[in-house]
Design a protein around this motif. Sequence first.
Motif, PDB file in Angstrom:
ATOM      1  N   LEU A  23       0.838  -1.188   0.000  1.00 46.36           N
ATOM      2  CA  LEU A  23       0.000   0.000   0.000  1.00 46.36           C
ATOM      3  C   LEU A  23       0.881   1.249   0.000  1.00 46.36           C
ATOM      4  N   LEU A  24       0.575   2.182  -0.895  1.00 42.84           N
ATOM      5  CA  LEU A  24       1.332   3.421  -1.022  1.00 42.84           C
ATOM      6  C   LEU A  24       0.389   4.609  -0.994  1.00 42.84           C
ATOM      7  N   ARG A  25       0.968   5.767  -0.717  1.00 36.33           N
ATOM      8  CA  ARG A  25       0.217   7.016  -0.830  1.00 36.33           C
ATOM      9  C   ARG A  25       0.951   7.944  -1.787  1.00 36.33           C
ATOM     10  N   THR A  26       0.199   8.581  -2.665  1.00 35.29           N
ATOM     11  CA  THR A  26       0.753   9.546  -3.616  1.00 35.29           C
ATOM     12  C   THR A  26       0.220  10.917  -3.264  1.00 35.29           C
ATOM     13  N   GLU A  27       1.118  11.895  -3.173  1.00 33.42           N
ATOM     14  CA  GLU A  27       0.682  13.238  -2.809  1.00 33.42           C
ATOM     15  C   GLU A  27      -0.191  13.833  -3.903  1.00 33.42           C
ATOM     16  N   ALA A  28      -0.998  14.810  -3.519  1.00 34.00           N
ATOM     17  CA  ALA A  28      -1.950  15.427  -4.440  1.00 34.00           C
ATOM     18  C   ALA A  28      -1.228  16.146  -5.575  1.00 34.00           C
ATOM     19  N   GLY A  29      -1.954  16.276  -6.705  1.00 35.76           N
ATOM     20  CA  GLY A  29      -1.420  16.992  -7.862  1.00 35.76           C
ATOM     21  C   GLY A  29      -0.818  16.053  -8.884  1.00 35.76           C
ATOM     22  N   GLY A  30      -0.614  16.586 -10.076  1.00 31.41           N
ATOM     23  CA  GLY A  30       0.045  15.810 -11.115  1.00 31.41           C
ATOM     24  C   GLY A  30      -0.873  14.973 -11.969  1.00 31.41           C
TER      25      GLY A  30
END
Length: 287
Positions: free
Chosen positions: A61-68
């Motif tokens: 499980l990963l988290r990707t920061e907002a944007g992009g």
Amino acid sequence: MPSLVSIVIPAYNNADYLAETLESVLAQTYQRLEVIVADHASTDRTWEVMEGYAGDPRITLLRTEAGGGALRNWNRVSQAATGTYLKLVCGDDLIAPESVAKQVAALESNPGAVLAASARDLIDASGRPFVRARGLAGLLGRHGGGDAIRRSVRRGTNIFGEPGCVMMRRDVLERVGWWDSRFPYLIDQATYSRVLLEGDFVGVDGSLAAFRVSSSQWSVRLVREQAEQTVGYNAWLADEHPEVISRSDQRIGDVRARLMARTRQLAYAYLGRRMSRAVVDAPAEAS
């Protein structure tokens, strides 16, 4: 030992469907899998759903920061993958239990092939199919990558389907620079083309995925923008790879892309009416 396959899932506000997607992934008959899921700063319960699978050793499980946009999260999960083969499955789509096994077999029995794809069913928000076995345009078996690209351009649509329909060699995806979002609505098709310029295509028989069509895809404006981006994509290919796409191919593809846009609008209008009726009828059915 069988090749390791990475199934990567970029999730964004998919709380209503993500568990069903994950269950379809974990039900694969092909067992040597790693599953990587990344939440792209969702505002619903997506992360909570993901945490319910934290105890499965196959899942990261990963988290990707907002944007992009989609590009950031698609690259996030793809770059974390370590398998020989990679399949990206969006967080509300489904794959058939034999999908991975059949596509791995197709790629391993065809040295030099870099991408395999199959047809898929189109389903509504409740999971009911409204179009079955769509895609490939008869392109089964092994074909040159350039021939496959040309067939798709001349059809005016992405015959390879959404990423859940496709499996590709991870090292080739890395070599071409990961996912390509210069045409945002064609992030999948444009990337497939860059991969297929590196090797052959294999069309796998059977409908092995399900793509969920949501209400956000009913917009006339969005369908029109998709068509215009397809025209831009055709021009890019003809400019950069005239040995693959001729000006005649480009013109035919442009005309058919606009016709396909109109067909898609009618299909989504039908789907919208069907789902509206389902909402109206639901109380009566429940009583």
